[in-house]
Each structure stands twice: as C-alpha cells, then as structure tokens.
Design an enzyme around this catalytic site. Structure first.
Site, mmCIF file in Angstrom:
data_model
loop_
_atom_site.group_PDB
_atom_site.id
_atom_site.type_symbol
_atom_site.label_atom_id
_atom_site.label_comp_id
_atom_site.label_asym_id
_atom_site.label_seq_id
_atom_site.Cartn_x
_atom_site.Cartn_y
_atom_site.Cartn_z
ATOM 1 N N GLY A 129 0.814 -1.201 0.000
ATOM 2 C CA GLY A 129 0.000 0.000 0.000
ATOM 3 C C GLY A 129 0.845 1.247 0.000
ATOM 4 N N GLY B 54 0.435 5.878 0.361
ATOM 5 C CA GLY B 54 -0.409 7.032 0.647
ATOM 6 C C GLY B 54 0.428 8.277 0.681
ATOM 7 N N GLY B 55 -0.159 9.325 1.263
ATOM 8 C CA GLY B 55 0.539 10.591 1.291
ATOM 9 C C GLY B 55 1.814 10.551 2.102
ATOM 10 N N GLY C 123 3.822 7.817 2.551
ATOM 11 C CA GLY C 123 4.822 6.991 1.903
ATOM 12 C C GLY C 123 4.257 5.630 1.582
ATOM 13 N N LYS C 124 5.106 4.617 1.634
ATOM 14 C CA LYS C 124 4.688 3.258 1.317
ATOM 15 C C LYS C 124 4.697 2.384 2.568
ATOM 16 C CE LYS C 124 5.942 3.040 -3.568
ATOM 17 N NZ LYS C 124 6.629 2.255 -4.625
ATOM 18 N N VAL C 125 3.926 1.293 2.466
ATOM 19 C CA VAL C 125 3.856 0.313 3.546
ATOM 20 C C VAL C 125 4.248 -1.042 2.981
ATOM 21 C CG1 VAL C 125 2.417 -0.766 5.312
ATOM 22 C CG2 VAL C 125 2.044 1.617 4.697
ATOM 23 N N LYS D 227 6.048 1.066 7.826
ATOM 24 C CA LYS D 227 5.577 2.317 7.234
ATOM 25 C C LYS D 227 6.808 3.186 6.953
ATOM 26 C CE LYS D 227 2.767 6.277 8.748
ATOM 27 N NZ LYS D 227 1.866 6.727 9.840
ATOM 28 N N ASP E 243 -7.713 11.679 14.748
ATOM 29 C CA ASP E 243 -7.937 11.261 13.356
ATOM 30 C C ASP E 243 -8.667 9.920 13.292
ATOM 31 O OD1 ASP E 243 -7.879 11.660 10.645
ATOM 32 O OD2 ASP E 243 -5.871 10.832 10.377
#
Length: 958
Positions: free
Chosen positions: A641, A643-644, A646-648, A662, A758
C-alpha cells in the site's frame, strides 16, 4: 591487568556462580518467597539456580514457565506471590496432601497459564473468582480437595477450556449459567469434560446449560443435591459419551429425547426420584452400561426395547416397579455381562435360554415373584432368586436361593520368577525385585464393564501403562494392579490399587514420582478405551526418596560441605565481581562512545538536552539494513500500500513475526522532534484495541515505523467490499465496541491522556478475528497540562470526521474524538462515506430520523449487507440514540468514551452476545486486498490542516 586476564576471570566467575545465575530476578525472588512457607522442600533448592537445577522447575530462557511438583511431599499454604510468575504456563501441585489453606486471588494474574492441576491436596475455602482471568487456560483440575462455596461463574469466560474437574470437594449452590452481567458454564462450548460429582451442588440443572454447540463427552454430576427435572436440552448434546446424574434428588419423567444421545456408552440415572415410564432408549446403539435403579417409575411390563441395545454389557433396574416376565432374548445380547433387577414385581418363568451371551456372569432377580426357573444350572453364570416364590415353596436350598456375594480379587502375577522375601518395608515387584513402589488409587468413574473376573482386562491396563512410561522415558521397571473384593464404593467407582516400581534402584527420586504423578493428574495417559472410561488418580504419600534427597545424617554432612564451599567461593566471587565491575564500566564507556558516533537517534537536536533519547518502553530500534533485509530491499512484492506519507511493506522478522513497515517518502518526512514525539507516544500505549508499535528506524536518513501486521485490513475496506469480508450487525457492534475501548483507554487510563485526532474507518484495522484496533497516531496530542481540559493547536484532521467545535475554536478536547467516533458509527450503519457528493452524513441522518417509525425511519441508510429485519438489528434504536449523542454540536453534551463502551456492551448483551467473546478466526487475506491500492490503513493520506481549506461552511462564532 590486561584485558585478556580480565576475560579469563570473567569466564571463571560465570562457572562459579551457584546462587542465582540463570533465573530472572523477579522469578527467583518469587520462588524463594513461595518455598519460605513450604515444608519438606528438596535440599538442592537452597543453593542452586532454579532454572538449572531445581527439580520440577522448567524455564524458557530465564523465565519460569512450568512448575510440576506432584508427589513431592510438600506442605504449607500457597502464597499470593505465585501471581508474580507472569510467564508461567503449567502449574501442577497434585498429591501433596499437606498443602492447605485457600487458593489466593492472585492466581488470576497468571495470564499465560494453560494448565492448572491441584488434584489430591487439601486446599480449602472458595475458588477465587479471579480464575476467570486465565483466558489461556485449557486444563483446570481442582478435584479431591476441600474447596467450598459456589462454582465461580467467571469460569464460564474461559473460552479455550477443554477440561473442567471440580469433583470431590464441598462446593455448594447452583450450577452457574450466563445471565445479566455474568458468565456461566453454558458458554464453555469447547469443553469436553464437566466433572462436578461428589459435591453439595443444589438447585435444578439449568436447561440453558446445554446446547447443540457444545462438545461435551463427559457430564458427571453424580452425588450432589440437585433437584427438579432432567432438562430436555440435554438431548441436544449429541457428542456425549458418559452421563452420570445418579445419587441426586431429581424428579419428574426422563425427557423422551434422551435417546438422541446415540454416542452415550454409560448412562447413570439411579438413586433419584424420577417418575413416569422408563424412557425408551431405542436407537442408543452405543449404550453399554445402563443403571436406572431406585427411582419411582410408573409400573410397567418389562420393556421389549431392552433387547435392541446391541452393545449392552450391564443392565441395572433395582426397585423400579418393573413387572411381567423377562424375555429370554435379553440374555442373548452378545456383550451382556450383568443383569440386576432386584426388588421389582417380575413374575412368571425365568428362561435364560440356550443361546445366552458367553460373557454373562450375573443375573440377580432377588425379591421378585418368579415361580419357575427353567434351567437349574447355567454354566459360568451366577443366578440369584432369593426371596422369590420359587425359593420359598420349591427348593429353598438351591444355590440360586442365596444372596450374591462377590469374592473376586486380582493381583498382578509374577513375571516368570519367584517373589523375593523383602525387608525394610520393601515390596517384591512383578519382576521379583524388592523396592519401594510409588502407590495410589486409580478410580474408574464409569467403567463400561461389570464382569470383573476377566484378568485379561487388567493385564491390558498394566501393559498400556508400561508402554506409556517407556515411551516417555519414565524410570519405571514394572507396574502392578490389585483389586480386593471391596472394589466399588457408594458412588459406583471401580477402584484399583496401582503400584509402580522403580527401575535401576530400590526407590524413586522426586523427579521420578513427579513424572508419574503429572502423567496421571493431567490425563495424558489414556487407559484402553472404551472399557475404562474417565478416571482420576490419588497418589499415596511417598516417603522413600532416600538419603541422597532427604536430610539424614549423611545429608547434613554434605550440606555442611556445601555451605563451607559456598563461603569460600563467596570470597573468590567478591574479588572477581570487583574486577568484572571495573571491566564492565570500561566497556560501557567504549560502547556509549561508539553508539554516539554511529546512531543519529542520539544526536537529535532538542529544546531540552536532557531529553535527547526518546523514553521507550517496548519499541525496538531497527537499523536500515535490518528492515532492508526482511523486505528484500523494499521490493515491489512486499509493497502492500501507499499514501501521502509513503509506502507500507509487509515483512517477516528472523523470529518469524510478520510486521508492517511504514516508510516515509523523503518529501513527507516529519522533523526530528515530531518523529521522536510520535515514537515516544506510541511506545507508552499498550492495549488490545490499539495497533502495537514494535519499533522504528531513524538511520541513513530514513524515517520508518514498524507495526504489528493485521491481515484483514481496514474497516473502510470491509465496508466498501474490497476485503471480501461480510460484516453482520453483531460484528459491526463488536467493531464499534473494540474501537471505543481503545479510545477510552487513551482518554482515561493513559497518563497524560492522549487525543487521537484522526478517528476514521481507514484508521481502524481488523485482525484475524475481526477485533478492531485503532491505528495511525501521527496527529495525536497529549494532554500534558493537567489543569486544562483542552489543547490549543492548529486544526488537523480528516474531512467529514472533524469536530466542528474544534474547527471553530482550535481547542482540541477528548470530546473531539467522541464526535469522530460518532461519524464512524454512522459509517458502520450505512457503509457510506461521511462526505459524498456534497452531502454530509450527519446532517442527512438527522433530517431523515423519525423515532415513531421502525428502525427510526432510516431504512434507506442501512447498508444492505446487514439486512433490514428488526429481529436482526437488535438494539438498532439504542445504537442510533448513542450515535446522535456522540455528534452533538456541543462537546459538553457528548458522552465520555467509557460511557460509550458501557452503552455498546449493553446493546450486545440485549442481542444475546457476550461482549468479551471473540469471533472465530476468518481466512480473508489482508495482503491481497491491500496491495496496489491508493491508500493503506497504516497511514493517512487525506488529513488536512487549516491552510488546506475548511470542510465546513464558514459559521460566525456565537
């Protein structure tokens, strides 16, 4: 002195340490505290290391994991300090009859305990309710003590429990079943053994105790004070093999569906007040032993269906008002051994027939009305017709007119040798060797045979025992089984005297007796089945450990030598310790200097130089090379995966643990202080509903966080169908409850409290049992100032979930998380995004709400995957009421998260669901549904700050 000499001295020191070298300090202290109150402890427990030398103590690394001290001859109370052995998995103190006093409440602190056995001691008082905390418990055996009081309902929370034996105590009160806010034994669906006989239990047998979901094979409730009828729900437990309800005060008819128990071999209903006709047991083809004696059944001609029980070995129907003639076909059952029909109204002719079973040994019809016996002699069979007309009027001197007296006895014959004449209390073994045997009573609770003169059966038992001992390397030379003519006690247990003789010497040491005791107490030995059935063993006190382990004169002299040697060694140790201390100090300085040069974590610029190093409790610092290796150089194969942030990546550590890494992109990396603060925050929160931070990496210009890996992905994936998981109403309630518990922990139990800031469906992860865990603490804030109820901070959060009050005031409070959680609950109901096509879900649901209609008129909002049945959505109205309270515009009007937890727990209880019970593991693959997606649940890519623009229309402050 050179470093080489110091190293040699340190090695010598390591060899000389005898007081405590391997056992962890806390466990060593606990063991010392325990034995300070015990009598007859082994001599080597005084001077050696528990993990190395103490008999009965086993460790993994430096932690004590097993204590098996059966038949050690110990005595005294069990100290509450036992609860400090936090890694303990097995505790067996059986057959130490001098153990007394209560079981301490702290027993519930042994959270990793899987086996607890205290058979044949003398513990008393109530069984502590804290035993329900032992969620890993598989085997619980407290039988043959003096425990009193009720059975703790908390035992019903032990979802993994396989074996429950509380028999032969003084327990009283009713059998606990679940109800409002309590557990009960009906929750133990995986348990196969309920051994509760020989107590003072009273009240009825609750119908809800039984269900078709249970796996019970042994139900033993004999010799209590139970009243009322036998519940028909008993017929639902098709797995049952042994049922003992005898010697109580049960009344009413036997439920006719009891013949559904087609696997039952032994059925005991005797010595009650049962009425109505005897139950028709046609179809119970496995039934071997049937005893319904001493009841008040309705007078009935001898039932023909008895002849359909093809496996029957024993039929006992004394004083049951049977009448008519016994059909000769009964005696033709091929396995039949014993028929006891005393004190009835059986009349006419007794005809055993010529094709009677060759196993038949006894037919007892004493005190009936038989006037003709067709065969005066039946070879090999004892016939009893005393107090029948045939004996009073025709031939009162016939052998069959006498009472039955068993004179059978058995002892193991010598093994082709001549028994020796032994002295000093020794006994000659089957191999004709004089020794001190380990002895005890093997009690068979429901043997499936009644023909006791079959020597082959006991030889088979002896051979089975010897094979078992040899295969487990127990030093046993031979075993002997003995029976006297007084072999059955009032509970109809068949009691055998067992002797095990030592191999290679004339006595056992403590390790040998403990091995034998443990194998018999924890039921790992299984006698030949099905004849012998469930059993228990009670060992006699063993007093022949010998001079090498007792404290006679020779032992005292050897102990003096040990003490002198220890004193001399102590002086040497003192010198060596001083030298080793100097060496260790020098090496520490060198190591610190090296770390300071190579580890950037130590060189971060901070406002306060005293707080340079994060205060970590359990998080591990990984090197870049560590994580590069386990991700195969961060290969695309392990990319699950992005996202904003970085990568996982999914990875596997060398110890086999699966993790999620992460990894921040260069352009999105936080400042050093922020990254450090996040790690310190995460390292101090530990809760089953929070994703665990396992470690971090701040090496070679990288920022990486290492989390536990959760294979079922995010709640968002489940609600949108990406994960392929179907969430019914109960699962959604449990997910809401788990999330609420995690937030309540952050708000009310962490010091200082933490506001997540969040909460959203993408940050709620699901494990293999669909337990929810809160993740992504990148925006979290600590309430450091205890005098304020808020934190003034720049607004950050996620569109649709953000608390409007926080947005307007920039004052962050715990109630801001409550608001976000309320939006999440709406998402659970609808599976809709909070903001979609310009529509805001909170406003939409408020406008559509109509409490006068079913399901509050929200049918169009309910996710079709749940279903719209009011019977399915139990507690829906209460859930919506709670949602609306959570999204109140004013934070003061919103509930605390602890109140939310209680409300959801009550909704689950009203739906008939245990709030603490986990769902079974499911097979959905988190990796498959997450790889290649635009976002990933371990990070957030849709958070914003104030500069990004408002998610709400501008409102003038009031």
């Amino acid at each position: 002195m050179s470093e080489r000499i110091l190293v040699v001295l340190l090695l010598a020191l390591n060899c000389l340490l005898v007081a405590k070298g391997e056992t962890a300090d806390e466990d060593f202290t606990t063991l010392r505290s325990l034995i300070s109150t015990w009598k007859n402890t082994p001599p080597n427990w005084v001077v050696s290391d528990p993990c190395d030398d103490w008999e009965g103590i086993k460790c993994k690394k430096t932690r004590v994991t097993s204590i098996t001290l059966s038949s050690f001859g110990l005595g005294g109370p069990l100290s509450g300090d036992i609860g400090s052995l936090s890694e303990l998995e097995i505790l067996d103190l059986s057959y130490n009859k001098d153990f007394t006093g209560p079981l301490p409440q702290s027993i519930g602190e042994l959270r990793k305990l899987s086996t607890l056995i205290l058979v044949g001691c003398n513990f008393n008082g109530p069984i502590p309710d804290s035993i329900g905390n032992l969620q890993e418990l598989l085997f619980l055996s407290l039988n043959s003590n003096s425990f009193s009081g009720p059975i703790p309902p908390s035992i019903g929370s032990l979802s993994k429990l396989y074996w429950l034996d509380l028999a032969d105590n003084q327990l009283e009160g009713s059998i606990p079943v679940s109800g409002d806010d309590i557990f009960g034994l009906d929750n133990l669906h995986h348990a196969k053994h309920f051994h509760l006989g020989k107590n003072n239990l009273s009240g009825t047998i609750p119908p809800q105790l039984f269900s078709s979901e249970m796996a019970l094979i042994h139900l033993l409730l004999e010799s209590n004070k139970l009243v009322g009828s036998i519940p028909s729900t008993l017929g639902l437990v098709h797995s049952l093999e042994v049922v003992r309800l005898d010697s109580n005060s049960l009344d009413g008819p036997v439920p006719p569906n009891i013949n559904n128990l087609t696997n039952v071999r032994d059925l005991y209903l005797s010595n009650n007040k049962l009425s109505g006709p005897p139950p028709n047991l046609t179809g119970m083809d496995a039934l071997s032993y049937l005893d319904m004696s001493n009841n008040s059944f309705k007078p009935l001609d001898f039932p023909e269906w008895f002849t359909n029980l093809k496996s029957l070995t024993t039929l006992k129907m004394e004083r049951t008002q049977l009448q008519g003639q016994v059909p000769s076909s009964l005696f033709g059952l091929v396995n039949l051994q014993t028929v006891v029909l005393k004190d009835n109204k059986i009349n006419g002719t007794l005809d055993v027939g010529s094709s009677y079973s060759r196993q038949l040994r006894l037919v007892d019809l004493e005190t009936n009305s038989i006037d003709i016996f067709k065969q005066n002699e039946v070879p090999g069979v004892t016939i009893i017709l005393k107090d029948n007309p045939i004996c009073q009027e025709i031939d009162e001197r016939a052998a069959y007119c006498s009472s039955y007296k068993s004179n059978f006895s058995y002892s193991t014959p010598p093994n082709n040798c001549v028994p020796d004449t032994c002295k000093s209390g020794k006994i000659s073994s089957p191999n004709c060797i004089c020794a001190y045997p380990y002895t005890g009573t093997l009690a068979l609770r429901s043997p499936s045979f009644s023909n006791l003169d079959n020597n082959t059966r006991y030889l088979m038992l002896e051979e089975s025992l010897m094979r078992y001992f040899k295969s487990h390397f127990v030093p046993v030379d031979s075993v002997s089984v003995m029976l006297s003519h007084q072999i059955m006690d009032p509970t109809q247990y068949l009691k055998l005297n067992l002797q095990a003789f030592p191999s290679g010497q004339d006595h056992f040491n403590r390790t040998g007796t403990s091995q034998i005791g443990f194998m018999l107490s924890n039921q790992t030995f299984k006698p030949p089945q099905p004849d012998f059935g469930p059993f228990y063993f009670l060992a006699d006190k063993y007093e022949h450990f010998g001079n090498d382990e007792g404290l006679p004169e020779s032992g005292k002299h050897s102990n003096i030598g040990i003490i002198v040697g220890a004193a001399v060694g102590g002086l040497v140790l003192l010198v060596l310790l001083l030298l080793s201390g100097l060496y260790a100090f020098r090496q520490k300085k060198r190591a610190e200097k090296a770390i300071g040069q190579s580890n950037p974590f130590r060189r971060w610029d901070t406002v306060d130089s005293k707080s340079e190093v994060p205060q970590l409790k359990e998080a591990r610092m990984f090197s870049f090379e560590d994580l590069k290796k386990c991700t195969k150089s961060f290969s695309q194969v392990n990319d699950i995966g992005s996202g904003g942030f970085g990568k996982v990546y999914k990875a596997t550590l060398p110890n086999g643990q699966v993790i999620a890494i992460k990894r921040a992109q260069k352009e999105s990396m936080q400042g050093k202080l922020e990254f450090k603060a996040e790690i310190e925050l995460l390292s101090r929160v530990h809760h089953k509903n929070l994703v665990s931070l396992l470690g971090f990496c701040f090496d070679q210009g990288e920022q990486m966080l290492v989390y536990e890996y959760l294979q079922n992905g995010s709640l968002k994936d489940a609600l949108t169908g990406k994960s392929g998981i179907r969430l019914d109403w109960i699962r959604r309630l449990k997910i809401a409850l788990g999330t609420a518990r995690g937030l309540a922990y952050l708000h009310e139990l962490v010091n200082p409290p933490i506001i997540h800031r969040d909460i959203k469906s993408n940050n709620i992860l699901l494990d293999d049992r669909l337990n929810s865990k809160v993740s992504d603490f990148g925006l979290s804030k600590s309430m450091i100032d205890s005098e304020k109820d808020h934190v003034t901070t720049q607004v950050k959060g996620t569109l649709g979930y953000l608390d409007p009050e926080y947005y307007m005031s920039q004052q962050l409070t715990e109630k801001s998380d409550v608001y976000s959680f309320g939006v999440l609950m709406m998402e659970l109901i609808s599976a809709r995004k909070p903001l979609e096509r310009g529509k805001y879900i909170v406003k939409e649901i408020r406008n559509a709400l109509d409490k006068t209609k079913s399901l509050y008129g929200l049918h169009e909002f309910i996710d079709p995957a749940i279903g719209l049945s009011s019977t399915t959505l139990i507690g829906f109205d209460k859930f919506v009421d709670l949602v609306l309270r959570c999204v109140e515009e004013s934070g003061e009007e919103r509930p605390k998260m602890s109140e939310v937890v209680r409300e959801i727990e009550n909704i689950l209880k009203s739906a008939g669901t245990n709030p603490t019970e986990e769902s079974p593991s499911i097979s959905s693959s988190y990796e498959e549904v997450s790889r290649g997606s635009s976002s990933h649940p371990y990070n957030s890519n849709d958070t914003f700050d104030l500069s990004a623009g408002s998610p709400y229309p501008k409102v003038d402050p009031v």
